[in-house]
Each structure stands twice: as C-alpha cells, then as structure tokens.
Enzyme design. Structure first.
Site, PDB file in Angstrom:
ATOM      1  N   HIS A  80       0.705  -1.590  -0.136  1.00  0.00           N
ATOM      2  CA  HIS A  80      -0.481  -0.254   0.125  1.00  0.00           C
ATOM      3  C   HIS A  80       0.758   1.441   0.263  1.00  0.00           C
ATOM      4  CE1 HIS A  80      -3.577  -2.797   1.610  1.00  0.00           C
ATOM      5  NE2 HIS A  80      -2.352  -2.989   2.345  1.00  0.00           N
ATOM      6  N   SER A 136      14.308  21.215 -17.088  1.00  0.00           N
ATOM      7  CA  SER A 136      13.655  22.369 -16.861  1.00  0.00           C
ATOM      8  C   SER A 136      13.835  23.806 -18.098  1.00  0.00           C
ATOM      9  CB  SER A 136      12.833  22.102 -15.385  1.00  0.00           C
ATOM     10  OG  SER A 136      11.868  23.806 -15.162  1.00  0.00           O
ATOM     11  N   LYS A 141      15.352  21.936 -11.324  1.00  0.00           N
ATOM     12  CA  LYS A 141      15.236  20.335 -11.748  1.00  0.00           C
ATOM     13  C   LYS A 141      16.022  19.319 -12.498  1.00  0.00           C
ATOM     14  CE  LYS A 141      11.484  20.014 -11.844  1.00  0.00           C
ATOM     15  NZ  LYS A 141      10.062  19.459 -11.595  1.00  0.00           N
ATOM     16  N   GLU A 179       8.979   8.262 -16.592  1.00  0.00           N
ATOM     17  CA  GLU A 179       7.652   8.653 -16.813  1.00  0.00           C
ATOM     18  C   GLU A 179       7.468   8.181 -17.782  1.00  0.00           C
ATOM     19  OE1 GLU A 179       7.643  13.163 -14.936  1.00  0.00           O
ATOM     20  OE2 GLU A 179       9.437  13.198 -15.214  1.00  0.00           O
ATOM     21  N   GLN A 213      -5.962  -5.680 -42.286  1.00  0.00           N
ATOM     22  CA  GLN A 213      -5.244  -4.469 -42.849  1.00  0.00           C
ATOM     23  C   GLN A 213      -4.759  -3.993 -41.981  1.00  0.00           C
ATOM     24  OE1 GLN A 213      -4.477  -3.714 -47.005  1.00  0.00           O
ATOM     25  NE2 GLN A 213      -4.499  -1.317 -45.995  1.00  0.00           N
TER      26      GLN A 213
HETATM   27  N1  ARG Z   1      -2.826  -5.317 -48.442  1.00  0.00           N
HETATM   28  C1  ARG Z   1      -3.731  -6.618 -48.353  1.00  0.00           C
HETATM   29  C2  ARG Z   1      -3.194  -6.852 -46.389  1.00  0.00           C
HETATM   30  O1  ARG Z   1      -2.542  -6.004 -45.611  1.00  0.00           O
HETATM   31  C3  ARG Z   1      -3.321  -7.727 -48.423  1.00  0.00           C
HETATM   32  C4  ARG Z   1      -3.837  -8.480 -48.203  1.00  0.00           C
HETATM   33  C5  ARG Z   1      -5.173  -8.505 -49.394  1.00  0.00           C
HETATM   34  N2  ARG Z   1      -6.122  -9.655 -50.515  1.00  0.00           N
HETATM   35  C6  ARG Z   1      -7.061  -9.314 -50.632  1.00  0.00           C
HETATM   36  N3  ARG Z   1      -7.788 -10.245 -50.287  1.00  0.00           N
HETATM   37  N4  ARG Z   1      -7.194  -8.097 -50.514  1.00  0.00           N
HETATM   38  O2  ARG Z   1      -4.327  -7.310 -45.742  1.00  0.00           O
END
Ligand code: ARG
Length: 461
Positions: free
Chosen positions: A157, A278, A284, A291, A323
């Site tokens: 604590h 600072s 400082k 941090e 993606q």
């Molecule tokens: N640029 C896409 C990714 O990074 C590649 C895969 C694309 N596949 C698709 N069926 N469009 O996920």
C-alpha cells in the site's frame, strides 16, 4: 487501369482516393525482408513440384534477391498505387522477368502470403524482445550485486511494511521478466505454423508441397486448416498481449523509481545523462525517461485493445479489416523494444543512495512483524501475538519512539513472555537476519537465488 492484379474483371481504373485510402505500403514496407524470404521459399517449392522449371526458379530467386538489395540500399521505389509490399515487389519482378515473374503467385494468395510475412516478422521481433529481456535481467542481477548488503524498507500500500534486502528487490523483477520470457517462448511455439499454401481460403488444386516450405522457413508445422489461416491473427494479438505485460512490469519499476528519486524519498541517484531539466526552473532534474516508460505503456495497452476490437465479429475468412493489424503490432513492438533498451540503461547506471536509505530505516516499525513472530515461537496464538504487538506499536506512537527503545517493563507489561532477548531481535538488520522461509528475503535465501540467476543468465562471479 492496366497494372492492377485484378484488372481483367474491371472496366474502370481505381479512384486515386480509393488507392490512398486502401494502401498499406506506408506501413507494411517493413515486411519486405520477410516477404522476399517467403517468396523465395515458395518459388523453390514450385520448382520442386514441377510448377516452375529450375531456370525459372533461379530467375525468380535472383530477381527477388536483387530487389531486396535495392530496398536495403534505398534505391527501390515503393508505389502507393501498388497498395502493399507484396504487390510492389511482385510488380517490379514482373516488369523485369515478364511471364516468369507472373508465375510466382502460383498456388498462393495474398491472404496466406500476408499471414506468412506477418508471422515471420513477429517471430523475428519476438526473438529481439527475448534478447532484450535477458539483457535487462542481467542488468538487474548486476544491480543486486552492486548493493549486496543494502536493506530497503519494503512496502505494501506504499506504507512501510517489512525490511528487505535490495538484492531481493532487484531479483523480484528478474522473476517477472523471466515469466515474460517464458510467455515470449510460448507465443513463438503457437505462432510457428506455416500459413503459406492455404491460398485464398480453401487451398489449391495445384500439387504444392507445404511441408517443405515450412521446413525451409523454419516453421515447426503446417497450419492445418486453410479457412482458419486466412482469418487468423491470434498470434499477433497474443504477441501484443505478451508485450503488454512486459510494458506493465516496466511501468511498475518506472513508477517506483520516479517515487524513489523524489526529494522526499531520496533513495535513488540517476545519472545526469539519463535525466532532463526544466526550461524555467534551473534547479530541476527530472526522471523523464522513467515517466515515459510508464507513459508509453498506454500505447501498448492501446495496441492490444485495437487488435482485439479489430477482429471482433469478423466473419471467416480474410476481410480487409485485417490490414489494420500492422499499425498496432508494429507500434507495440517498437515501443516495448525502446522501453526495454532504456530500462536496461537505467538499471545498469542508477545507484541506491545507501546512506539516505539507512538514515530512515528504523522508522515505520519494519521490525514489528518479526517481534510478533517471536511471540508466536514462544507459544502465543498468532491473533493474540498480533494484538500484543499492535498495542506496543500504539505505545511507541504515543511516545514517538521505536520498538527497540521500549523498556523491559514496557515489554513485559504487554506480555510477560517478552524478556531481555528482545533488543537483539529488533531493528531492520536483525529483522532481515531472522527470515528463513524459502523465497524470503533471508540473506542466505537471497544469496542462493542470486547464485542461481547468475548461473541461469551465464554471468561470471
Ligand atoms: N494489403 C492487404 C493486407 O495487408 C493484402 C491482402 C489483400 N487481400 C485481399 N484479398 N485483398 O491485408
């Protein structure tokens, strides 16, 4: 319009705004080495099963190696209209090799390709994290060795609790980072199945040999279900979870050291080279690195959340949402690698302000529990012993003195069993010496653990 891999079916070219919106090359260019490694293994397999001739395979391997060298030297131009790293590399290969280049994508799709690249990248990145964790553990053991007999007040604590050896403190973090190392290893084991050859989602009618690709790319096994493969990002999420715990451990250390380096505590000296000042207050010296280690943990937690929300409710198999996995994955690794590097620097260079710590060590009744345990040894039930010592602490508080300053009469008034041996048990040094349980801060235990860690971490004496 020509130039898109899908142009056969399309009557219009892609809107520039769609290209900009859907590109991933600005992030996934980082996968180029893994993409080429995967493509070379794929091409070699295609030639083994007769889908490429030896000569075609050699042209492809040479072409890919050349592209890799160009990317590494900065001579390669990544194009946004080619969307991602996979298409950028393949498009240039085709420009140079014509129909031979057009054969590379036989029996695979970008869905299994991107999963493979990402696994290879994550696997490499996990290995990098494992190395940094070992380096940090070694620095912590070094700090334990530099402060062999220093006693610290231990806290719960954030209130003074019981005395501990400084070495015990540093080794506590060695344990935490050991668990992190084992999580990194575990994650690597589960990750290490080959996606490539799952093709778009259902596999392929072509006679590919996935097992040999797995061997070449050092995967332990072939992912068993093609539909699973193209939707699976478990490995990325698990890796980022592992990173999150590392960041949390670092954040705890950072928080403690921020507190320790205040005037009020004054336990820790940080070298000037690892602090900042600072712009307005000339006196400082701030622990900004600590941090920021604490602060950057937020990014890693954020990355984990992003990934979890990203895959929530996605139907099988590949969806373009996936993606979006790269930004949080890369950010989590970059952040944790940087934090580990700086933490190692801090741990190797910070020193405990031993005199200052010793000055305050007899404040806060760190020896009260030891006295209670003495009463237990004399036959008192724990709950009664606790109450007796609690009353003695209250007496001390009212007189503003320590337990060691009470007279024999005071002690015997509390319990007649308490005798002349008591002063020899009190004080932080005696209290530390009295510990004996396995895993405790007893000097012999800590020495045993320290030795063990020096062996495990291959540190010379
Ligand atoms: N640029 C896409 C990714 O990074 C590649 C895969 C694309 N596949 C698709 N069926 N469009 O996920």
């Amino acid at each position: 319009m020509a130039g898109k891999a899908w142009s056969g079916r399309f009557a219009q070219g892609t809107d520039r705004r769609v290209e900009r919106f859907t590109e991933s090359i600005s992030l996934d260019h980082r996968l180029f080495e893994q993409d080429i490694r995967g493509s070379i293994a794929h091409a070699r397999m295609l030639s083994r099963v007769g889908l490429l001739t030896d000569d075609e395979c050699q042209q492809i391997v040479r072409g890919l190696s050349q592209i890799q060298a160009e990317i590494e030297s900065g001579a390669f131009e990544f194009r946004e209209d080619r969307e991602d790293v996979h298409m950028n590399i393949e498009a240039v290969l085709i420009e140079r090799l014509g129909d031979v280049g057009r054969k590379l994508h036989t029996g695979r799709s970008r869905n299994d390709q991107v999963a493979t690249d990402l696994k290879l990248w994550t696997r490499d990145a996990l290995d990098g994290v494992a190395d940094r964790l070992v380096a940090l553990q070694r620095a912590l053991v070094g700090a334990a060795q530099r402060h062999p007999s220093v006693i610290l007040p231990g806290y719960t604590h954030l209130q003074r609790a019981q005395p501990i050896l400084a070495a015990h403190y540093f080794l506590a973090y060695v344990e935490k980072f050991q668990r992190d190392r084992s999580r990194v290893e575990d994650c690597r084991v589960r990750l290490n199945t080959l996606p490539l050859g799952a093709a778009a989602l259902a596999g392929t009618s072509l006679p590919i040999d996935r097992a040999s690709v797995a061997r070449e790319l050092l995967f332990d096994d072939v992912a068993a279900n093609s539909l699973d493969v193209s939707s699976d990002r478990d490995f990325a999420i698990e890796a980022v979870f592992v990173l999150t715990l590392i960041a949390e451990h670092l954040s705890t250390l950072a928080e403690e050291w921020v507190i320790w380096s205040t005037q009020e505590f004054g336990f820790l000296h940080l070298p000037d080279s690892l602090c900042t000042g600072s712009s307005i207050m000339p006196q400082k010296k701030n622990p900004d690195v600590l941090e920021l280690i604490r602060g950057k943990t937020a990014r890693v937690v954020g990355a984990l959340t992003t990934l979890l929300v990203l895959v929530k409710g996605l139907p099988l198999a590949y969806n373009r949402d996936l993606q979006e996995d790269k930004a949080p994955l890369f950010e989590a690794f970059d952040t944790v690698m940087a934090c580990l590097e700086l933490a190692e620097l801090l741990v190797s260079q910070a020193t405990l302000r031993v005199e200052r710590i010793a000055q305050g060590l007899e404040n806060g009744f760190l020896d009260a529990t030891t006295l209670m345990e003495h009463l237990i040894r004399l036959g008192l039930p724990q709950r009664r012993a606790h109450e007796v010592i609690g009353k003695l602490v209250a007496v001390c508080e009212s007189r503003n003195c320590r337990l060691a300053e009470l007279s024999l009469e005071d002690l015997q008034a509390a319990d007649p069993r308490l005798g002349a041996e008591i002063p020899g048990l009190l004080g932080s040094a005696n209290a530390v010496a009295a510990f004996r349980s396995f895993g405790s801060t007893a000097p012999s235990e800590v020495a045993r653990q320290l030795n063990l860690w020096m062996q495990r971490l291959e540190l010379g004496t």
